[in-house]
Design an enzyme around this catalytic site. Sequence first.
Site, short mmCIF file in Angstrom:
data_model
loop_
_atom_site.label_atom_id
_atom_site.label_comp_id
_atom_site.label_asym_id
_atom_site.label_seq_id
_atom_site.Cartn_x
_atom_site.Cartn_y
_atom_site.Cartn_z
N ASP A 175 -18.04 17.63 55.32
CA ASP A 175 -19.19 17.00 55.95
C ASP A 175 -19.43 17.86 57.18
O ASP A 175 -18.67 17.81 58.14
CB ASP A 175 -18.85 15.55 56.38
CG ASP A 175 -20.05 14.88 57.03
OD1 ASP A 175 -20.77 15.56 57.79
OD2 ASP A 175 -20.28 13.69 56.78
N HIS A 176 -20.47 18.70 57.11
CA HIS A 176 -20.57 19.74 58.16
C HIS A 176 -20.79 19.14 59.55
O HIS A 176 -20.53 19.79 60.55
CB HIS A 176 -21.63 20.79 57.81
CG HIS A 176 -23.04 20.37 58.02
ND1 HIS A 176 -23.76 19.68 57.09
CD2 HIS A 176 -23.88 20.54 59.08
CE1 HIS A 176 -24.97 19.45 57.56
NE2 HIS A 176 -25.08 19.95 58.77
N HIS B 262 -23.18 11.79 57.00
CA HIS B 262 -23.18 12.19 58.41
C HIS B 262 -23.32 11.01 59.37
O HIS B 262 -22.62 10.91 60.37
CB HIS B 262 -24.31 13.18 58.70
CG HIS B 262 -24.39 14.31 57.72
ND1 HIS B 262 -23.28 14.97 57.26
CD2 HIS B 262 -25.44 14.90 57.10
CE1 HIS B 262 -23.65 15.93 56.42
NE2 HIS B 262 -24.96 15.89 56.29
#
Length: 489
Positions: free
Chosen positions: A169-170, A232
């Site tokens: 999950d950047h 996110h």
Amino acid sequence: MIFGATGDLAKRKLYPSLYHLFNKGKLTKRFAVIGVARRPLSHEDFKAHVKDSVLTSIGSNDNIDEFVSHFYYQAHDVTDSDSYMALKKLADDLDGEYSIDGNRIFYLAMAPEFFGTIAEHLKSDGLTDTSGFKRLVIEKPFGHDLPSAQELNERIRTAFSEDEIYRIDHYLGKEMIQNIEVIRFANALFEPLWNNRYISNIQVTSSETLGVEERGGYYEKSGALRDMVQNHMLQMVALLAMEPPIKLTTDEIRSEKVKVLRALRSIKDEGIKDYFVRGQYGEGQIDGKSVSGYREEHNVNEESNTETYVAGKLMIDNFRWAGVPIYIRTGKRMTAKSTKIVVQFKDIPMNLYYSMDKPLAPNLLVIHIQPEEGITLHLNAKKSGQGMETTPVKLNFSNKSVDGMNTPEAYEKLLHDCMRGDATNFTHWDEVALSWSFVDKISDIWESTKDTGFPNYEAGTMGPRAADELLAKDGFFWWPVTNLDVDNC
Ligand SMILES: NC(=O)C1=CN([C@@H]2O[C@H](COP(=O)(O)OP(=O)(O)OC[C@H]3O[C@@H](n4cnc5c(N)ncnc54)[C@H](OP(=O)(O)O)[C@@H]3O)[C@@H](O)[C@H]2O)C=CC1
Ligand SMILES: O=C1O[C@H](COP(=O)(O)O)[C@@H](O)[C@H](O)[C@H]1O
């Protein structure tokens, strides 16, 4: 091994990130990268592709030839069972040549329908049968809903154990998201106030000015709820709301985040409209230029009911957060590209200063995630001069901003964490499952209601009016994200 080595993600994020790590001395010389994709390229073509990706993205070429000398290419269709043997042979040869000790990272930078097939082949064709560590890095989306995520998880678990799976999950690689824990747990000032006695509400905004660009096909099936909220947004909420972990270990932090997701008030059926608002952009203006509505985008149905905007009110039904709404909103084609968290503290019991009918401005803690990075604390102070009039003041901390969105920096940190075997900033299966089960209840209702009134917000605005009403009925309003800038004081 990077599967999807000729794709957009590899080009824009992975190669520039690896190059940064190489130049910072965080990669030893004992590494090799095998790029995997279908198109027929030689090793030399692939090295040129990687070099070009780095130069385009970073514009620097220090040590670039030495860097790309570590790259190799295997033309391979991941659905073709026969080609895994050749991949294994190349991997084994490079293992010896670079003294890699059998340590392998498999990065799946490909469309998700291939994730299960690749993982199964890696095992059945012996690529995971190695003397060193084996790790699987897996890109989003991790499933489309809970059942599909469960099915995918079962398939990859046949080849990798949970602690070998790194679900990206950047957002968890972003500097200021990693800072949430430190701001909370390293400051005597905040942690004692971080609860329902002192906080009135929290607002998490992640707005974008871009539309769906070339991703209409994917986005039509995903929408903002699956694309941004399931991962996110809920990850940010978990970090904001979790209890202090007893130790800063991966397992302890994950276990606290899981408890938050378990305590999310489950909203069902008719109740959803009281907690969630969806939107879709129509045509409008962004930076003075006319842009089309979502329904006019490439690969989008002209009667599409896919949401490009979500606002929601989350309630965490536990002792710390009972009664404190956490509002989230995210969308495409909004006024500004901005990710911010605003923690609004409760008003003091009465205003001793100035007149009683003029309330003091509330204290706010603003965490600026992007594009600028920093924190701002909004306080009240005495206005200079005679009298006791108050004026709002801001205390700012500005981290060195990163120039650009979704920069390689997040990927650089996450890749490095994976190499070191630190899975803290990756999502555990339990988090994924709980997030899907929360989001699925909303998407089930939304997908069965066809009369959406879309489009319901103009491109270039902050979303539909109903999103403002969501807060107004609780006596709150969205703090603007554009003039809360860290440098704007
Ligand atoms: N791009 C981005 O910014 C982001 C992407 N992601 C995720 O990353 C993943 C990859 O995305 P992206 O790079 O944009 O996708 P692209 O479509 O740009 O790239 C897909 C890659 O897969 C290869 N490929 C396709 N089919 C096969 C096959 N059967 N066998 C072997 N290789 C194949 C393609 O190469 P070839 O045609 O040569 O086979 C190409 O290298 C997706 O899961 C996406 O959701 C997540 C966040 C951001
Ligand atoms: O995962 C995704 O994130 C981007 C937004 O990332 P950011 O780092 O630029 O905030 C979003 O555009 C994309 O739709 C989504 O898939």
